[in-house]
Design an enzyme around this catalytic site. Structure first.
Site, PDB file in Angstrom:
ATOM      1  N   TYR A  33       0.836  -1.203   0.000  1.00  0.00           N
ATOM      2  CA  TYR A  33       0.000   0.000   0.000  1.00  0.00           C
ATOM      3  C   TYR A  33       0.864   1.243   0.000  1.00  0.00           C
ATOM      4  CZ  TYR A  33       0.893   0.803   5.009  1.00  0.00           C
ATOM      5  OH  TYR A  33       1.491   1.059   6.216  1.00  0.00           O
ATOM      6  N   LYS A 147       6.503  -1.769   1.896  1.00  0.00           N
ATOM      7  CA  LYS A 147       5.285  -1.243   2.542  1.00  0.00           C
ATOM      8  C   LYS A 147       4.159  -2.266   2.373  1.00  0.00           C
ATOM      9  CE  LYS A 147       3.018   3.227   3.299  1.00  0.00           C
ATOM     10  NZ  LYS A 147       3.125   3.303   4.742  1.00  0.00           N
ATOM     11  N   GLU A 180      11.793   2.377  14.479  1.00  0.00           N
ATOM     12  CA  GLU A 180      10.868   3.434  14.031  1.00  0.00           C
ATOM     13  C   GLU A 180       9.560   3.273  14.793  1.00  0.00           C
ATOM     14  OE1 GLU A 180       9.706   2.766   9.916  1.00  0.00           O
ATOM     15  OE2 GLU A 180       9.812   0.601  10.220  1.00  0.00           O
ATOM     16  N   LEU A 205      10.950   1.297   7.349  1.00  0.00           N
ATOM     17  CA  LEU A 205      10.345   1.813   6.126  1.00  0.00           C
ATOM     18  C   LEU A 205      10.986   3.173   5.853  1.00  0.00           C
ATOM     19  CD1 LEU A 205       8.032   1.313   4.012  1.00  0.00           C
ATOM     20  CD2 LEU A 205       6.822   3.093   5.263  1.00  0.00           C
TER      21      LEU A 205
HETATM   22  N1  PLP Z   1       7.396   3.792   9.199  1.00  0.00           N
HETATM   23  C1  PLP Z   1       6.276   3.055   9.132  1.00  0.00           C
HETATM   24  C2  PLP Z   1       6.284   1.678   9.743  1.00  0.00           C
HETATM   25  C3  PLP Z   1       5.114   3.551   8.517  1.00  0.00           C
HETATM   26  O1  PLP Z   1       4.005   2.788   8.450  1.00  0.00           O
HETATM   27  C4  PLP Z   1       5.146   4.863   7.991  1.00  0.00           C
HETATM   28  C5  PLP Z   1       3.957   5.438   7.342  1.00  0.00           C
HETATM   29  O2  PLP Z   1       2.896   4.888   7.338  1.00  0.00           O
HETATM   30  C6  PLP Z   1       6.328   5.608   8.078  1.00  0.00           C
HETATM   31  C7  PLP Z   1       7.434   5.041   8.680  1.00  0.00           C
HETATM   32  C8  PLP Z   1       6.400   6.991   7.512  1.00  0.00           C
HETATM   33  O3  PLP Z   1       6.393   6.956   6.105  1.00  0.00           O
HETATM   34  P1  PLP Z   1       5.844   8.166   5.235  1.00  0.00           P
HETATM   35  O4  PLP Z   1       6.653   9.362   5.632  1.00  0.00           O
HETATM   36  O5  PLP Z   1       6.106   7.743   3.832  1.00  0.00           O
HETATM   37  O6  PLP Z   1       4.394   8.321   5.558  1.00  0.00           O
END
Ligand code: PLP
Length: 287
Positions: A33, A147, A180, A205
């Protein structure tokens, strides 16, 4: 006009939108996603999100459901139909519908679903007082860079945070280093005003907000380092914050029971947030 969703080739009323019970996303979490922010009507960092979508699909060997230009047109059409100005576009691609069998089905067509959601601006109280995060063991699989829609540890972690009156849970690897949040990236500011976030790898991620913010931090001459930091270092940090497509940049002022800095949103965090908000404004001005 009632809210609409896009499901496998059709715009449908959101409340009536559904997929087949043998969609592999439903049965195996066999899909990926993206969540793309829309700010003042502008789709923020769209190509970076679609690059990551392509990468996630490639890693799982799922075909693209359509071309990038087509996906951009669908995104705009859904935004238009839903009158979305500030919020999020959710897009999900699964390996498709097939009789339940773990191995890849032959000839299944990838399934594409898109929805939008409005998001209210963050309150002044949240921006001034900051957020609490708790810490939990990172129990996810070894490919967190993909993701994937398989989010059970993230769901459990966010629920644990909610039950503790916190906004987010920061996950800790086996060495006690922060990976994270459950849906955001984690950052700290050291005593000598250096901004730190974990380097991109299979362990996290690589957030799109993270990628854009690193460019802004470097362009504005702040000291910056990509490295892992321990929960102990985070608790002793001068400032902490988190980033994501829905949070943008939000101050963290408590980790477990420990106040960060003076317990109020950090000065540098505020400046960095302003750079990010200005960046999003500039996208609107440029379009
Ligand atoms: N880390 C995880 C596990 C996430 O699910 C997300 C966003 O949903 C992020 C980091 C932040 O990513 P982004 O800045 O692309 O929203």
């Amino acid at each position: 006009m009632p809210r609409q969703a896009y499901v496998n080739g059709r715009f449908v009323p959101h409340r009536a939108a559904s997929v087949h019970i043998e969609d592999r996303g439903y049965q195996f979490s066999d899909g990926i996603y993206e969540v793309v922010p829309v700010y003042k009507g502008i789709v923020v960092d769209e190509d970076l999100h679609l690059d990551r979508l392509d990468r996630s699909l490639g890693e799982l060997r799922i075909d693209r459901p359509c071309s990038r230009p087509a996906l951009k047109i669908l995104t705009r059409e859904l935004i238009r139909r839903n009158g979305l100005t500030n919020g999020l576009v959710y897009m999900q691609v699964t390996r498709g519908v097939a009789p339940r069998d773990h191995k890849f089905p032959k000839g299944a067509k990838p399934a594409l679903v898109m929805t939008t959601r409005q998001v209210k601006p963050h309150s002044e109280a949240m921006l001034n007082e900051g957020l609490k995060v708790i810490t939990i063991p990172d129990q996810r699989w070894a490919r967190r860079d993909i993701k994937s829609i398989s989010l059970l540890p993230n769901v459990l972690g966010k629920q644990a945070a909610a039950e503790a009156g916190a906004y987010e849970a920061w996950q800790l690897d086996a060495d006690g280093m922060v990976t994270e949040g459950t849906s955001s990236n984690a950052w700290i500011v050291t005593d000598d005003n250096k901004v730190i976030t974990r380097a991109a790898s299979h362990a996290i991620l690589n957030g799109i907000t993270r990628i854009s913010l690193i460019k802004l931090i470097e362009a504005n001459g702040y000291r910056f380092e990509e490295r892992a930091f321990s929960v102990a270092e985070a608790k002793a940090a001068r400032e902490a914050f988190l980033t994501s497509s829905s949070s943008f940049v939000l101050p963290v002022t408590q980790i477990d029971e420990v106040a960060i800095g003076n317990g109020h949103a950090g000065l540098l965090t505020g400046k960095i947030r302003t750079h990010y908000m200005d960046y999003m404004e500039s996208l609107g001005a440029a379009s």
